[in-house]
Scaffold this motif. Structure first.
Motif, PDB file in Angstrom:
ATOM      1  N   SER A 369      75.603  37.412 -16.588  1.00  0.00           N
ATOM      2  CA  SER A 369      76.673  37.499 -15.612  1.00  0.00           C
ATOM      3  C   SER A 369      77.415  38.830 -15.733  1.00  0.00           C
ATOM      4  O   SER A 369      77.815  39.232 -16.832  1.00  0.00           O
ATOM      5  CB  SER A 369      77.651  36.339 -15.798  1.00  0.00           C
ATOM      6  OG  SER A 369      78.712  36.434 -14.868  1.00  0.00           O
ATOM      7  N   GLN A 370      77.595  39.493 -14.601  1.00  0.00           N
ATOM      8  CA  GLN A 370      78.266  40.783 -14.543  1.00  0.00           C
ATOM      9  C   GLN A 370      79.666  40.633 -13.944  1.00  0.00           C
ATOM     10  O   GLN A 370      79.943  39.650 -13.246  1.00  0.00           O
ATOM     11  CB  GLN A 370      77.452  41.752 -13.682  1.00  0.00           C
ATOM     12  CG  GLN A 370      76.034  41.979 -14.169  1.00  0.00           C
ATOM     13  CD  GLN A 370      75.987  42.622 -15.532  1.00  0.00           C
ATOM     14  OE1 GLN A 370      76.653  43.630 -15.780  1.00  0.00           O
ATOM     15  NE2 GLN A 370      75.214  42.036 -16.447  1.00  0.00           N
ATOM     16  N   PRO A 371      80.538  41.609 -14.166  1.00  0.00           N
ATOM     17  CA  PRO A 371      81.851  41.563 -13.498  1.00  0.00           C
ATOM     18  C   PRO A 371      81.685  41.617 -11.985  1.00  0.00           C
ATOM     19  O   PRO A 371      80.705  42.182 -11.484  1.00  0.00           O
ATOM     20  CB  PRO A 371      82.559  42.816 -14.026  1.00  0.00           C
ATOM     21  CG  PRO A 371      81.810  43.206 -15.256  1.00  0.00           C
ATOM     22  CD  PRO A 371      80.401  42.771 -15.066  1.00  0.00           C
ATOM     23  N   VAL A 372      82.632  41.060 -11.265  1.00  0.00           N
ATOM     24  CA  VAL A 372      82.547  41.066  -9.808  1.00  0.00           C
ATOM     25  C   VAL A 372      82.660  42.481  -9.266  1.00  0.00           C
ATOM     26  O   VAL A 372      82.337  42.744  -8.103  1.00  0.00           O
ATOM     27  CB  VAL A 372      83.625  40.131  -9.218  1.00  0.00           C
ATOM     28  CG1 VAL A 372      85.002  40.779  -9.298  1.00  0.00           C
ATOM     29  CG2 VAL A 372      83.297  39.729  -7.790  1.00  0.00           C
ATOM     30  N   THR A 373      83.096  43.417 -10.128  1.00  0.00           N
ATOM     31  CA  THR A 373      83.217  44.821  -9.730  1.00  0.00           C
ATOM     32  C   THR A 373      81.992  45.630 -10.135  1.00  0.00           C
ATOM     33  O   THR A 373      82.009  46.857 -10.031  1.00  0.00           O
ATOM     34  CB  THR A 373      84.462  45.440 -10.376  1.00  0.00           C
ATOM     35  OG1 THR A 373      84.393  45.253 -11.811  1.00  0.00           O
ATOM     36  CG2 THR A 373      85.733  44.786  -9.863  1.00  0.00           C
ATOM     37  N   ALA A 374      80.928  44.977 -10.587  1.00  0.00           N
ATOM     38  CA  ALA A 374      79.726  45.687 -11.051  1.00  0.00           C
ATOM     39  C   ALA A 374      79.137  46.537  -9.925  1.00  0.00           C
ATOM     40  O   ALA A 374      79.280  46.213  -8.744  1.00  0.00           O
ATOM     41  CB  ALA A 374      78.687  44.684 -11.547  1.00  0.00           C
ATOM     42  N   PRO A 375      78.449  47.629 -10.266  1.00  0.00           N
ATOM     43  CA  PRO A 375      77.841  48.484  -9.240  1.00  0.00           C
ATOM     44  C   PRO A 375      76.902  47.696  -8.347  1.00  0.00           C
ATOM     45  O   PRO A 375      76.087  46.909  -8.822  1.00  0.00           O
ATOM     46  CB  PRO A 375      77.076  49.520 -10.068  1.00  0.00           C
ATOM     47  CG  PRO A 375      77.780  49.560 -11.386  1.00  0.00           C
ATOM     48  CD  PRO A 375      78.252  48.149 -11.626  1.00  0.00           C
ATOM     49  N   ALA A 376      77.032  47.890  -7.044  1.00  0.00           N
ATOM     50  CA  ALA A 376      76.198  47.168  -6.076  1.00  0.00           C
ATOM     51  C   ALA A 376      76.278  47.873  -4.732  1.00  0.00           C
ATOM     52  O   ALA A 376      77.220  48.628  -4.458  1.00  0.00           O
ATOM     53  CB  ALA A 376      76.652  45.721  -5.933  1.00  0.00           C
ATOM     54  N   ARG A 392      87.042  40.731  -3.229  1.00  0.00           N
ATOM     55  CA  ARG A 392      87.397  41.843  -2.355  1.00  0.00           C
ATOM     56  C   ARG A 392      86.780  43.114  -2.922  1.00  0.00           C
ATOM     57  O   ARG A 392      87.019  43.463  -4.070  1.00  0.00           O
ATOM     58  CB  ARG A 392      88.922  42.002  -2.255  1.00  0.00           C
ATOM     59  CG  ARG A 392      89.624  40.854  -1.543  1.00  0.00           C
ATOM     60  CD  ARG A 392      89.356  40.909  -0.040  1.00  0.00           C
ATOM     61  NE  ARG A 392      90.139  39.900   0.686  1.00  0.00           N
ATOM     62  CZ  ARG A 392      89.716  38.680   0.942  1.00  0.00           C
ATOM     63  NH1 ARG A 392      88.515  38.308   0.522  1.00  0.00           N
ATOM     64  NH2 ARG A 392      90.467  37.818   1.601  1.00  0.00           N
ATOM     65  N   ARG A 393      85.987  43.791  -2.109  1.00  0.00           N
ATOM     66  CA  ARG A 393      85.384  45.068  -2.503  1.00  0.00           C
ATOM     67  C   ARG A 393      85.566  46.048  -1.347  1.00  0.00           C
ATOM     68  O   ARG A 393      85.105  45.784  -0.234  1.00  0.00           O
ATOM     69  CB  ARG A 393      83.897  44.898  -2.817  1.00  0.00           C
ATOM     70  CG  ARG A 393      83.566  44.067  -4.050  1.00  0.00           C
ATOM     71  CD  ARG A 393      83.693  44.894  -5.327  1.00  0.00           C
ATOM     72  NE  ARG A 393      82.768  45.984  -5.398  1.00  0.00           N
ATOM     73  CZ  ARG A 393      81.624  45.964  -6.092  1.00  0.00           C
ATOM     74  NH1 ARG A 393      81.264  44.880  -6.759  1.00  0.00           N
ATOM     75  NH2 ARG A 393      80.844  47.032  -6.134  1.00  0.00           N
ATOM     76  N   ASP A 394      86.236  47.155  -1.605  1.00  0.00           N
ATOM     77  CA  ASP A 394      86.417  48.163  -0.561  1.00  0.00           C
ATOM     78  C   ASP A 394      85.260  49.146  -0.511  1.00  0.00           C
ATOM     79  O   ASP A 394      85.109  49.865   0.478  1.00  0.00           O
ATOM     80  CB  ASP A 394      87.720  48.940  -0.808  1.00  0.00           C
ATOM     81  CG  ASP A 394      88.949  48.054  -0.698  1.00  0.00           C
ATOM     82  OD1 ASP A 394      88.910  47.098   0.105  1.00  0.00           O
ATOM     83  OD2 ASP A 394      89.929  48.318  -1.420  1.00  0.00           O
ATOM     84  N   ASP A 395      84.430  49.135  -1.567  1.00  0.00           N
ATOM     85  CA  ASP A 395      83.385  50.148  -1.671  1.00  0.00           C
ATOM     86  C   ASP A 395      82.063  49.725  -1.050  1.00  0.00           C
ATOM     87  O   ASP A 395      81.238  50.573  -0.685  1.00  0.00           O
ATOM     88  CB  ASP A 395      83.156  50.532  -3.138  1.00  0.00           C
ATOM     89  CG  ASP A 395      82.850  49.326  -4.018  1.00  0.00           C
ATOM     90  OD1 ASP A 395      83.313  48.224  -3.680  1.00  0.00           O
ATOM     91  OD2 ASP A 395      82.149  49.491  -5.037  1.00  0.00           O
ATOM     92  N   VAL A 396      81.823  48.391  -0.923  1.00  0.00           N
ATOM     93  CA  VAL A 396      80.538  47.905  -0.413  1.00  0.00           C
ATOM     94  C   VAL A 396      80.768  46.719   0.518  1.00  0.00           C
ATOM     95  O   VAL A 396      81.800  46.048   0.437  1.00  0.00           O
ATOM     96  CB  VAL A 396      79.594  47.474  -1.566  1.00  0.00           C
ATOM     97  CG1 VAL A 396      79.238  48.651  -2.465  1.00  0.00           C
ATOM     98  CG2 VAL A 396      80.218  46.349  -2.381  1.00  0.00           C
ATOM     99  N   GLN A 408      80.719  38.549   7.314  1.00  0.00           N
ATOM    100  CA  GLN A 408      81.268  39.678   6.562  1.00  0.00           C
ATOM    101  C   GLN A 408      82.733  39.424   6.249  1.00  0.00           C
ATOM    102  O   GLN A 408      83.509  39.008   7.104  1.00  0.00           O
ATOM    103  CB  GLN A 408      81.101  40.978   7.328  1.00  0.00           C
ATOM    104  CG  GLN A 408      81.449  42.211   6.485  1.00  0.00           C
ATOM    105  CD  GLN A 408      80.871  43.483   7.043  1.00  0.00           C
ATOM    106  OE1 GLN A 408      80.332  43.504   8.137  1.00  0.00           O
ATOM    107  NE2 GLN A 408      80.959  44.550   6.283  1.00  0.00           N
ATOM    108  N   VAL A 409      83.095  39.678   4.999  1.00  0.00           N
ATOM    109  CA  VAL A 409      84.463  39.487   4.541  1.00  0.00           C
ATOM    110  C   VAL A 409      85.241  40.758   4.843  1.00  0.00           C
ATOM    111  O   VAL A 409      84.822  41.855   4.471  1.00  0.00           O
ATOM    112  CB  VAL A 409      84.517  39.178   3.040  1.00  0.00           C
ATOM    113  CG1 VAL A 409      85.958  39.045   2.565  1.00  0.00           C
ATOM    114  CG2 VAL A 409      83.731  37.895   2.750  1.00  0.00           C
ATOM    115  N   ALA A 410      86.362  40.599   5.521  1.00  0.00           N
ATOM    116  CA  ALA A 410      87.180  41.763   5.902  1.00  0.00           C
ATOM    117  C   ALA A 410      87.781  42.416   4.665  1.00  0.00           C
ATOM    118  O   ALA A 410      88.124  41.753   3.697  1.00  0.00           O
ATOM    119  CB  ALA A 410      88.274  41.317   6.857  1.00  0.00           C
TER     120      ALA A 410
END
Length: 410
Positions: A369-376, A392-396, A408-410
């Motif tokens: 299990s990786q952090p929810v902020t893991a690279p993706a 919530r991810r602003d990068d992807v 899609q999540v806003a």
């Protein structure tokens, strides 16, 4: 001991705790030394979402509940409750090897007058045709006279720990068996519903879970129809739910999982075939359910293409939540895991789930299990655990697939 509970999983542990809370002296036995250690050590999550861990601590501290490994043997007791797994294969046949092993252990230990209650999921006829003759042959005792046998399938809802408030169905092999089983189960459950035979009780368990499979699959088909008409399926379900009779709302999803719904539906159709019967409605529901993970991945591909995003084969995909339902550690028959396996065929995959530290995919790849902020490059929400913050991810891009239709999540 007043009672011995064999198998300390999703149904056995809450039964053992409820019996101890009712004032009985209870021994819980499990074949896994690690499982025994985590219960005895009261590790976080050891209640598996079906028993309050405070109630477990109280039962252990009182001395009314003890736990140990089955290698130490089964003692004499007034009541034995068999809660061992009975997994089904892809043909709907149950593996009763653990159940017969537990029956043998009980038969060697019990004395005349003992009551044996089978809680494990069974196909119709298992208790009377498999368990009963096994105990009689091993013990040399006469069923219905020297010992008593009953079936009482448990209704569990992992994540909801009030198992003892759910009515329990009970049926004995003789009227006296039923009487004694009702007396015991009535001490660990708020309401007991006696039925005429173990076969009836076995069919109750199978049907009530198959009912859910059929209706969840129907809701998935409704979701596809709503999408074709550009209508919100949630709006349709909410409005339909205003009808005060004849309607019971079920939600679409990426596939029903767990130990009960898909397994019971398979047992339903397998039992029908063995009697020369057809079950086209249930067969169709199983087919819809089995197709949902593949359908979900296909919908992700479509969503990426519509938005001009890179295809899956060029993505690093992070799947959030891999258990079969929220707020439980169970991944058995999980649609989220099946989606992850589908994705692994064409993309680089990782996952995040606080309930599942490690996961082995069908292709042999071991994941942690990786952090929810893991690279993706893409995040897919499959199972939403209530105890954790929204993703919530602003990068992807983040897509919520928990309804089976990526949004899609806003």
């Amino acid at each position: 001991m007043d009672a011995v509970v064999i198998g300390l999983g999703f149904t056995g542990l809450p039964t053992a705790v409820a019996a101890a809370r009712a004032g009985m002296t209870v021994l819980g036995i499990d074949a896994s030394p690690e499982r025994v250690r985590e219960i005895a050590g009261q590790r976080q999550g050891c209640g598996l979402g079906t028993v309050s861990e405070q109630d477990l601590r109280t039962a252990l501290a009182s001395g009314r509940l003890q736990v140990r490994h089955n290698a130490d043997g089964v003692p004499r007791a007034a009541v034995y409750v068999l809660c061992v797994p009975t997994p089904a294969d892809r043909h709907g046949r149950l593996d009763v090897s653990l159940l017969t092993q537990a029956a043998d252990e009980v038969a060697r230990a019990m004395r005349p007058g003992a009551l044996v209650i089978v809680q494990s999921t069974c196909t119709p006829g298992t208790v009377e045709e498999v368990v009963l003759p096994r105990i009689a042959a091993t013990s040399g005792l006469c069923p219905g006279l020297d010992f008593h046998l009953a079936h009482s399938p448990v209704r569990t809802d992992p994540g909801n720990v009030s198992v003892d408030t759910v009515p329990r169905v009970v049926a004995g092999c003789t009227p006296r068996c039923t009487e004694l089983a009702v007396r015991f189960v009535g001490r660990v459950a708020d309401r007991v519903v006696p039925v005429s035979s173990p076969r009836a009780a076995e069919l109750v368990k199978i049907f009530e879970n198959t009912f859910r499979m059929v209706n969840i699959s129907l809701a998935c088909e409704l979701a596809a129809l709503c999408r074709a008409h550009r209508v919100d399926v949630a709006e349709v379900l909410e409005a339909a739910g205003s009808k005060p009779y004849g309607f019971l709302a079920h939600r679409p999803g990426p596939g029903a999982g767990g130990d009960c719904i898909p397994v019971s539906a398979g047992l339903f159709t397998a039992s029908a075939r063995r009697h020369g019967l057809h079950s086209p409605v249930v067969d169709a529901a199983i087919a819809v359910n089995n197709a949902m993970p593949v359908h979900t991945v296909h919908r992700v591909r479509e969503a990426l293409a519509v938005r001009g995003l890179p295809p899956l084969r060029r993505c690093r995909v992070l799947v959030v939540g891999v258990t079969y339902k929220p707020d439980t550690a169970n991944i058995r028959q999980s649609a989220a895991v099946r989606v992850l396996n589908e994705l692994a065929d064409e993309a680089e995959v990782a996952y995040h789930d606080p309930y599942v530290p490690n996961l082995l995919l069908d292709n042999g790849i071991a994941l942690t299990s990786q952090p929810v902020t893991a690279p993706a490059d893409l995040v897919l929400i499959m199972t939403r655990h209530a105890a954790h913050a929204p993703v919530r991810r602003d990068d992807v891009p983040v897509f919520d697939c928990s309804s089976g239709d990526p949004v899609q999540v806003a």
